[in-house]
Write a protein that holds these residues in place. Structure first.
Motif, PDB file in Angstrom:
ATOM      1  N   ALA A 150      21.804 -30.713 -23.123  1.00 29.60           N
ATOM      2  CA  ALA A 150      22.514 -30.488 -24.387  1.00 29.60           C
ATOM      3  C   ALA A 150      23.410 -29.251 -24.306  1.00 29.60           C
ATOM      4  N   GLY A 151      22.927 -28.194 -23.696  1.00 29.67           N
ATOM      5  CA  GLY A 151      23.730 -26.978 -23.553  1.00 29.67           C
ATOM      6  C   GLY A 151      24.949 -27.201 -22.678  1.00 29.67           C
ATOM      7  N   LEU A 152      24.764 -27.921 -21.588  1.00 32.71           N
ATOM      8  CA  LEU A 152      25.887 -28.218 -20.689  1.00 32.71           C
ATOM      9  C   LEU A 152      26.911 -29.122 -21.375  1.00 32.71           C
ATOM     10  N   ARG A 153      26.440 -30.070 -22.188  1.00 33.86           N
ATOM     11  CA  ARG A 153      27.371 -30.919 -22.950  1.00 33.86           C
ATOM     12  C   ARG A 153      28.153 -30.083 -23.964  1.00 33.86           C
ATOM     13  N   ALA A 196      26.532 -33.751 -16.703  1.00 33.09           N
ATOM     14  CA  ALA A 196      27.190 -33.361 -17.955  1.00 33.09           C
ATOM     15  C   ALA A 196      28.707 -33.532 -17.891  1.00 33.09           C
ATOM     16  N   GLY A 197      29.228 -34.035 -16.757  1.00 39.37           N
ATOM     17  CA  GLY A 197      30.650 -34.337 -16.660  1.00 39.37           C
ATOM     18  C   GLY A 197      31.492 -33.312 -15.937  1.00 39.37           C
ATOM     19  N   ARG A 212      28.514 -19.646 -30.242  1.00 32.14           N
ATOM     20  CA  ARG A 212      29.950 -19.559 -29.965  1.00 32.14           C
ATOM     21  C   ARG A 212      30.450 -20.832 -29.289  1.00 32.14           C
ATOM     22  N   LEU A 213      29.652 -21.393 -28.377  1.00 35.40           N
ATOM     23  CA  LEU A 213      30.037 -22.645 -27.716  1.00 35.40           C
ATOM     24  C   LEU A 213      30.171 -23.772 -28.735  1.00 35.40           C
ATOM     25  N   ARG A 214      29.195 -23.867 -29.609  1.00 34.56           N
ATOM     26  CA  ARG A 214      29.203 -24.942 -30.609  1.00 34.56           C
ATOM     27  C   ARG A 214      30.376 -24.809 -31.577  1.00 34.56           C
ATOM     28  N   ALA A 215      30.835 -23.585 -31.791  1.00 36.99           N
ATOM     29  CA  ALA A 215      31.891 -23.330 -32.773  1.00 36.99           C
ATOM     30  C   ALA A 215      33.294 -23.416 -32.186  1.00 36.99           C
ATOM     31  N   ALA A 216      33.420 -23.761 -30.910  1.00 38.19           N
ATOM     32  CA  ALA A 216      34.738 -23.721 -30.253  1.00 38.19           C
ATOM     33  C   ALA A 216      35.094 -25.032 -29.562  1.00 38.19           C
ATOM     34  N   PRO A 217      34.998 -26.185 -30.222  1.00 38.62           N
ATOM     35  CA  PRO A 217      35.300 -27.437 -29.514  1.00 38.62           C
ATOM     36  C   PRO A 217      36.740 -27.490 -29.011  1.00 38.62           C
ATOM     37  N   GLY A 218      36.879 -27.668 -27.701  1.00 49.01           N
ATOM     38  CA  GLY A 218      38.188 -27.814 -27.069  1.00 49.01           C
ATOM     39  C   GLY A 218      39.073 -26.580 -27.126  1.00 49.01           C
ATOM     40  N   GLU A 219      38.497 -25.396 -27.333  1.00 44.13           N
ATOM     41  CA  GLU A 219      39.290 -24.179 -27.513  1.00 44.13           C
ATOM     42  C   GLU A 219      39.299 -23.242 -26.310  1.00 44.13           C
ATOM     43  N   LEU A 220      38.385 -23.413 -25.368  1.00 50.62           N
ATOM     44  CA  LEU A 220      38.213 -22.435 -24.292  1.00 50.62           C
ATOM     45  C   LEU A 220      38.751 -22.944 -22.960  1.00 50.62           C
ATOM     46  N   ASP A 221      39.208 -22.003 -22.146  1.00 48.84           N
ATOM     47  CA  ASP A 221      39.652 -22.330 -20.792  1.00 48.84           C
ATOM     48  C   ASP A 221      38.562 -22.055 -19.770  1.00 48.84           C
ATOM     49  N   ALA A 222      37.707 -21.084 -20.040  1.00 52.90           N
ATOM     50  CA  ALA A 222      36.606 -20.777 -19.119  1.00 52.90           C
ATOM     51  C   ALA A 222      35.431 -20.213 -19.907  1.00 52.90           C
ATOM     52  N   GLU A 234      12.406 -18.142 -23.240  1.00 52.53           N
ATOM     53  CA  GLU A 234      12.523 -19.603 -23.262  1.00 52.53           C
ATOM     54  C   GLU A 234      13.697 -20.076 -24.126  1.00 52.53           C
ATOM     55  N   SER A 235      14.081 -19.282 -25.138  1.00 50.50           N
ATOM     56  CA  SER A 235      15.189 -19.696 -25.998  1.00 50.50           C
ATOM     57  C   SER A 235      16.500 -19.786 -25.226  1.00 50.50           C
ATOM     58  N   ASN A 236      16.604 -19.093 -24.100  1.00 46.34           N
ATOM     59  CA  ASN A 236      17.813 -19.176 -23.276  1.00 46.34           C
ATOM     60  C   ASN A 236      17.906 -20.493 -22.518  1.00 46.34           C
ATOM     61  N   GLY A 237      16.818 -21.204 -22.424  1.00 47.57           N
ATOM     62  CA  GLY A 237      16.787 -22.451 -21.673  1.00 47.57           C
ATOM     63  C   GLY A 237      17.757 -23.498 -22.181  1.00 47.57           C
ATOM     64  N   TRP A 238      18.081 -23.482 -23.478  1.00 49.53           N
ATOM     65  CA  TRP A 238      18.992 -24.474 -24.040  1.00 49.53           C
ATOM     66  C   TRP A 238      20.340 -24.451 -23.333  1.00 49.53           C
ATOM     67  N   LEU A 239      20.834 -23.270 -22.971  1.00 47.19           N
ATOM     68  CA  LEU A 239      22.137 -23.165 -22.309  1.00 47.19           C
ATOM     69  C   LEU A 239      22.195 -23.983 -21.028  1.00 47.19           C
TER      70      LEU A 239
END
Length: 191
Positions: A126-129, A159-160, A92-102, A117-122
């Motif tokens: 890369a996940g934070l970016r 990550a900014g 969902r994060l990858r599919a929503a560039p610039g669309e979310l407020d929170a 371990e698959s949750n580690g990406w978040l």
């Protein structure tokens, strides 16, 4: 998860939504439904024009929240502002560039002590970016954790995000102390 110990999940929603409350029709993504307490708290603080989507990996968790379990958190999935989708919040994060407020993440035990371990990406750089890219300027990323993780704070900043760390009890005035990070994309944090 426990129906009596959800003050830190409430705090995740309250702290994560606070910087965007004045926005018209804020769009919020929650990673992890659990017992629905984070969703319920977000709906309590957000206005009538908000839209909140919860991404939950386990279909049964969504069904339980639509059934008897939903009463524990006040049936937040019945709110017309809420939608639950079965799927990975990372997608969902990858599919929503610039669309979310929170974005509110209550996935696994946080950035440390993962049960999957698959949750580690978040919680990776890369996940934070990806979360940063999904947010509008001034949007927030709030992350819940069962444990403190000082290295995560540094990664979050890199990550900014402008980041604040909050220590919150699982019950008002007692219980385990959890960590909630709130990062703002390109905006100042108050308090």
């Amino acid at each position: 998860m426990n129906s009596r110990m959800h003050a830190s999940e409430d705090a995740l929603a309250e702290l994560g939504c606070a910087p965007v409350l004045a926005r018209p029709a804020p769009r919020v993504l929650i990673g992890g439904l659990g017992m629905g307490f984070t969703l319920a708290a977000a709906l309590r603080v957000l206005g009538p024009d908000a839209r909140v989507t919860v991404a939950e990996l386990v279909p049964d968790v969504v069904e339980w929240n639509r059934g008897e379990l939903g009463a524990c958190a006040g049936r937040p999935l019945d709110d017309p502002r809420a939608a639950a989708v079965v799927g990975d919040v990372a997608a969902r994060l990858r599919a929503a560039p610039g669309e979310l407020d929170a974005v509110l993440l209550d996935v696994d035990n946080g950035p440390g002590g993962l049960t999957s371990e698959s949750n580690g990406w978040l919680y990776s750089a890369a996940g934070l970016r990806a979360a940063h890219a999904a947010l509008r300027p001034g949007g927030t990323l709030a992350v819940w954790s069962a444990h403190a993780a000082p290295a995560f704070t540094a990664r979050f900043r890199k990550a900014g995000f402008e980041v604040q760390t909050h220590r919150v009890r699982e019950r008002p005035g007692k219980g385990a102390v959890h960590t909630v990070w709130v990062g703002v994309r390109g905006g100042a944090l108050s308090g």
